[in-house]
Design an enzyme around this catalytic site. Structure first.
Site, PDB file in Angstrom:
ATOM      1  N   LYS A  52      75.458  12.089  86.082  1.00  0.00           N
ATOM      2  CA  LYS A  52      75.198  13.521  85.846  1.00  0.00           C
ATOM      3  C   LYS A  52      76.188  14.002  84.802  1.00  0.00           C
ATOM      4  O   LYS A  52      77.285  13.437  84.664  1.00  0.00           O
ATOM      5  CB  LYS A  52      75.374  14.317  87.131  1.00  0.00           C
ATOM      6  CG  LYS A  52      74.697  15.663  87.138  1.00  0.00           C
ATOM      7  CD  LYS A  52      73.264  15.562  87.637  1.00  0.00           C
ATOM      8  CE  LYS A  52      72.599  16.925  87.731  1.00  0.00           C
ATOM      9  NZ  LYS A  52      71.378  16.864  88.536  1.00  0.00           N
TER      10      LYS A  52
HETATM   11  N1  LIG Z   1      65.263  20.628  86.557  1.00  0.00           N
HETATM   12  C1  LIG Z   1      65.084  19.529  87.281  1.00  0.00           C
HETATM   13  O1  LIG Z   1      64.252  18.655  86.947  1.00  0.00           O
HETATM   14  C2  LIG Z   1      65.830  19.328  88.547  1.00  0.00           C
HETATM   15  C3  LIG Z   1      66.647  20.306  89.090  1.00  0.00           C
HETATM   16  N2  LIG Z   1      67.215  20.107  90.315  1.00  0.00           N
HETATM   17  C4  LIG Z   1      68.052  21.115  90.933  1.00  0.00           C
HETATM   18  O2  LIG Z   1      67.295  22.296  91.180  1.00  0.00           O
HETATM   19  C5  LIG Z   1      68.153  23.444  91.088  1.00  0.00           C
HETATM   20  C6  LIG Z   1      67.583  24.431  90.083  1.00  0.00           C
HETATM   21  O3  LIG Z   1      67.446  23.759  88.835  1.00  0.00           O
HETATM   22  P1  LIG Z   1      66.454  24.284  87.694  1.00  0.00           P
HETATM   23  O4  LIG Z   1      65.307  24.987  88.302  1.00  0.00           O
HETATM   24  O5  LIG Z   1      66.225  23.163  86.780  1.00  0.00           O
HETATM   25  O6  LIG Z   1      67.395  25.322  86.967  1.00  0.00           O
HETATM   26  P2  LIG Z   1      66.994  26.605  86.108  1.00  0.00           P
HETATM   27  O7  LIG Z   1      68.130  26.837  85.199  1.00  0.00           O
HETATM   28  O8  LIG Z   1      65.622  26.464  85.541  1.00  0.00           O
HETATM   29  O9  LIG Z   1      66.912  27.758  87.217  1.00  0.00           O
HETATM   30  C7  LIG Z   1      67.984  28.076  88.031  1.00  0.00           C
HETATM   31  C8  LIG Z   1      67.596  29.289  88.859  1.00  0.00           C
HETATM   32  O10 LIG Z   1      68.631  29.568  89.812  1.00  0.00           O
HETATM   33  C9  LIG Z   1      68.930  30.957  89.763  1.00  0.00           C
HETATM   34  N3  LIG Z   1      70.297  31.205  90.208  1.00  0.00           N
HETATM   35  C10 LIG Z   1      71.451  30.863  89.605  1.00  0.00           C
HETATM   36  N4  LIG Z   1      72.490  31.299  90.315  1.00  0.00           N
HETATM   37  C11 LIG Z   1      71.990  31.924  91.398  1.00  0.00           C
HETATM   38  C12 LIG Z   1      72.574  32.599  92.508  1.00  0.00           C
HETATM   39  N5  LIG Z   1      73.883  32.694  92.642  1.00  0.00           N
HETATM   40  N6  LIG Z   1      71.731  33.131  93.443  1.00  0.00           N
HETATM   41  C13 LIG Z   1      70.409  33.019  93.307  1.00  0.00           C
HETATM   42  N7  LIG Z   1      69.800  32.400  92.279  1.00  0.00           N
HETATM   43  C14 LIG Z   1      70.582  31.860  91.342  1.00  0.00           C
HETATM   44  C15 LIG Z   1      68.710  31.341  88.311  1.00  0.00           C
HETATM   45  O11 LIG Z   1      68.545  32.722  88.162  1.00  0.00           O
HETATM   46  C16 LIG Z   1      67.416  30.560  88.036  1.00  0.00           C
HETATM   47  O12 LIG Z   1      66.303  31.292  88.511  1.00  0.00           O
HETATM   48  C17 LIG Z   1      69.545  22.888  90.750  1.00  0.00           C
HETATM   49  O13 LIG Z   1      70.230  22.646  91.940  1.00  0.00           O
HETATM   50  C18 LIG Z   1      69.219  21.560  90.075  1.00  0.00           C
HETATM   51  O14 LIG Z   1      70.282  20.644  90.127  1.00  0.00           O
HETATM   52  C19 LIG Z   1      66.978  18.974  91.048  1.00  0.00           C
HETATM   53  C20 LIG Z   1      66.200  17.980  90.547  1.00  0.00           C
HETATM   54  C21 LIG Z   1      65.657  18.032  89.207  1.00  0.00           C
HETATM   55  O1  LIG Z   2      65.161  13.630  85.479  1.00  0.00           O
HETATM   56  C1  LIG Z   2      66.256  13.116  85.625  1.00  0.00           C
HETATM   57  O2  LIG Z   2      66.581  12.080  85.093  1.00  0.00           O
HETATM   58  C2  LIG Z   2      67.320  13.740  86.500  1.00  0.00           C
HETATM   59  C3  LIG Z   2      66.979  15.039  87.140  1.00  0.00           C
HETATM   60  C4  LIG Z   2      68.179  15.534  87.889  1.00  0.00           C
HETATM   61  O3  LIG Z   2      69.198  15.807  87.306  1.00  0.00           O
HETATM   62  C5  LIG Z   2      68.136  15.640  89.336  1.00  0.00           C
HETATM   63  O4  LIG Z   2      67.229  15.070  89.969  1.00  0.00           O
HETATM   64  O5  LIG Z   2      69.025  16.277  89.903  1.00  0.00           O
END
Ligand SMILES: NC(=O)C1=CN([C@@H]2O[C@H](COP(=O)(O)OP(=O)(O)OC[C@H]3O[C@@H](n4cnc5c(N)ncnc54)[C@H](O)[C@@H]3O)[C@@H](O)[C@H]2O)C=CC1
Ligand SMILES: O=C(O)CCC(=O)C(=O)O
Length: 423
Positions: free
Chosen positions: A114
């Protein structure tokens, strides 16, 4: 929880502390492999980099960046890159370790890694964001590569950031290395289905868990914390299956509508302004979110959101962990004792890395699949992995989290043992 590492000082609710405690819980189920377990408690490699850029106003600004390769026993490192002002080395260590477990849980040929930069991208212009991304990529270029470690999007990073990373790495190596990152734009070797893959995986595991609980998705009430890539797509797919999305919280606030929020209007609104100010729901206090009467709760924001106190108040029967590390260990115990089923992050949100794997394979073969094929393969992999985890959970009478760690850590430590220790 114990860490013999001199450079971190985890506590019971910090991400690395949470991860260590999750490892401790799986040790009794690892048999003879438990003697290798210290491997899981130490990242293989951690790089801290200085990222200096010239800002638009002529100032020189420095940002701290990280790339941690937690374990490479089963293949190259894999895991996203996060841009956030609170990112720390310890947090990235935990996120990389959860990647090791996640990739093994769905049996992808990867280790875990990461990265992150301690920066608030909302305060940067597009030009500054590009400079930060490119400089960071050059600095971590010594340890990433299509066969070494393959970054991808995470919080506040997207296909554009991946395009800059791919271009910088390619320029520095004199190659066109599409396979160095995943989550790229489609015409740069990206895969159909990757943008929605994590949310889709949350939906698939949620659908299966609801079926086992005898919960009808039609009319089920869902609350979602975090309405970015993961939260909004999971909500959309659940709504398509008949569920009502009654509450959504993001960094701007919380909105609630017991009749169900209109996602066709909310999603574009949230992309522009965050959810606060959306007229199709009532604004409620952020802390009230945790008391709402719902059937399904999806934490899809950051780590440590489900604390012990909040776990006592959660009304849902099913928690789908879209976020990484949203539940602290004490809260896990409270939810289990209250009969709330938690589908843990290390399987629930594995859809993203699974389609990243498809992207990487497609890049190597230069042969691209259609979206139906991708979604079907994703569904099959997630369901098979979840079934095996469920069987392990039933066999040992352990939570789905400990069962996922048991399945994954057996694979990781078997690879470690078979490879041996000597150079
Ligand atoms: N993007 C991906 O493919 C993956 C993401 N994740 C996890 O999913 C989670 C979200 O990631 P994404 O959707 O990609 O990020 P993103 O950046 O698209 O969205 C993050 C969201 O969380 C909200 N947020 C941030 N701080 C907050 C708080 N204190 N209270 C409430 N809401 C808050 C933001 O406003 C936004 O809506 C993270 O934990 C990330 O590690 C896990 C696997 C893969
Ligand atoms: O798509 C990937 O390789 C990793 C996504 C990721 O950061 C996660 O699953 O938390």
């Amino acid at each position: 929880m114990k860490s013999n590492l001199s450079y971190v000082h985890p506590n019971v609710t910090s991400p690395w502390g949470t991860y260590l405690s999750q490892v401790d819980r799986v040790l009794p189920y690892l048999g003879h492999l438990a003697r290798w377990s210290e491997t899981l408690k130490r990242p293989k490699r951690a790089l801290i980099v200085d990222v200096p850029i010239e800002m638009d106003d002529g100032r020189i600004a420095h940002f701290e960046g990280y790339r941690v390769q937690h374990n490479l026993s089963r293949g190259p490192g894999k895991g996203g890159v996060r841009f956030h002002p609170d990112v720390t080395l310890e947090e990235v260590m935990a996120l990389s370790a959860w990647m090791t477990v996640k990739c093994a849980a769905v049996n992808l040929p990867y280790g875990g890694a990461k990265g992150g930069i301690r920066v608030d991208p909302k305060l940067l212009s597009q030009k500054e964001l590009e400079k930060v991304t490119r400089r960071y990529t050059s600095e971590i270029g010594v340890i990433i590569g299509p066969q070494q470690d393959i970054p991808a999007p995470d919080v506040n990073t997207n296909a554009q950031v991946m395009a800059w990373m791919m271009d910088t790495y390619s320029m520095n190596t004199g190659t066109t290395s599409t396979g160095v990152v995943t989550g790229k734009p489609i015409h740069l070797g990206g895969s159909l289905g990757r943008v929605k893959a994590t949310g889709r995986g949350v939906f698939v595991t949620g659908r299966e868990a609801a079926r086992r609980l005898g919960m009808d998705l039609q009319g089920a009430r869902v609350a979602v914390q975090g309405f970015g890539n993961v939260g909004s797509i999971a909500a959309e797919l659940l709504a398509e299956a008949g569920a009502r999305i009654v509450a959504v919280q993001d960094h701007t606030g919380t909105i609630y509508n017991p009749q169900g929020l209109d996602l066709a209007q909310l999603i574009p609104h949230a992309r522009q302004n965050g959810v606060a100010g959306f007229r199709g729901g009532e604004r409620i206090g952020d802390e009230d979110f945790w008391d709402l009467k719902t059937d399904i709760l999806i934490p899809a924001a950051l780590e440590g959101q489900i604390t012990a106190a909040r776990a006592q108040r959660i009304q849902a029967r099913l928690v789908l962990e879209g976020a990484n590390g949203p539940t602290v260990p004490e809260a896990d115990d409270i939810l289990a004792s209250r009969g709330v089923l938690v589908v843990p992050d290390v399987i629930c949100n594995a859809g993203g890395v699974t389609v990243s794997y498809f992207e990487w394979v497609q890049d190597f073969s230069s042969f691209f699949w259609d979206e139906d094929e991708i979604n079907q393969r994703l569904d099959r992999i997630m369901v098979n992995a979840l079934n095996q985890i469920w069987d392990t959970s039933d066999k040992h009478r352990i939570t789905l989290r400990t069962a996922t760690f048991a399945v994954a850590c057996e694979r990781i430590l078997t690879a470690r043992e078979e490879r041996g220790l000597y150079p």
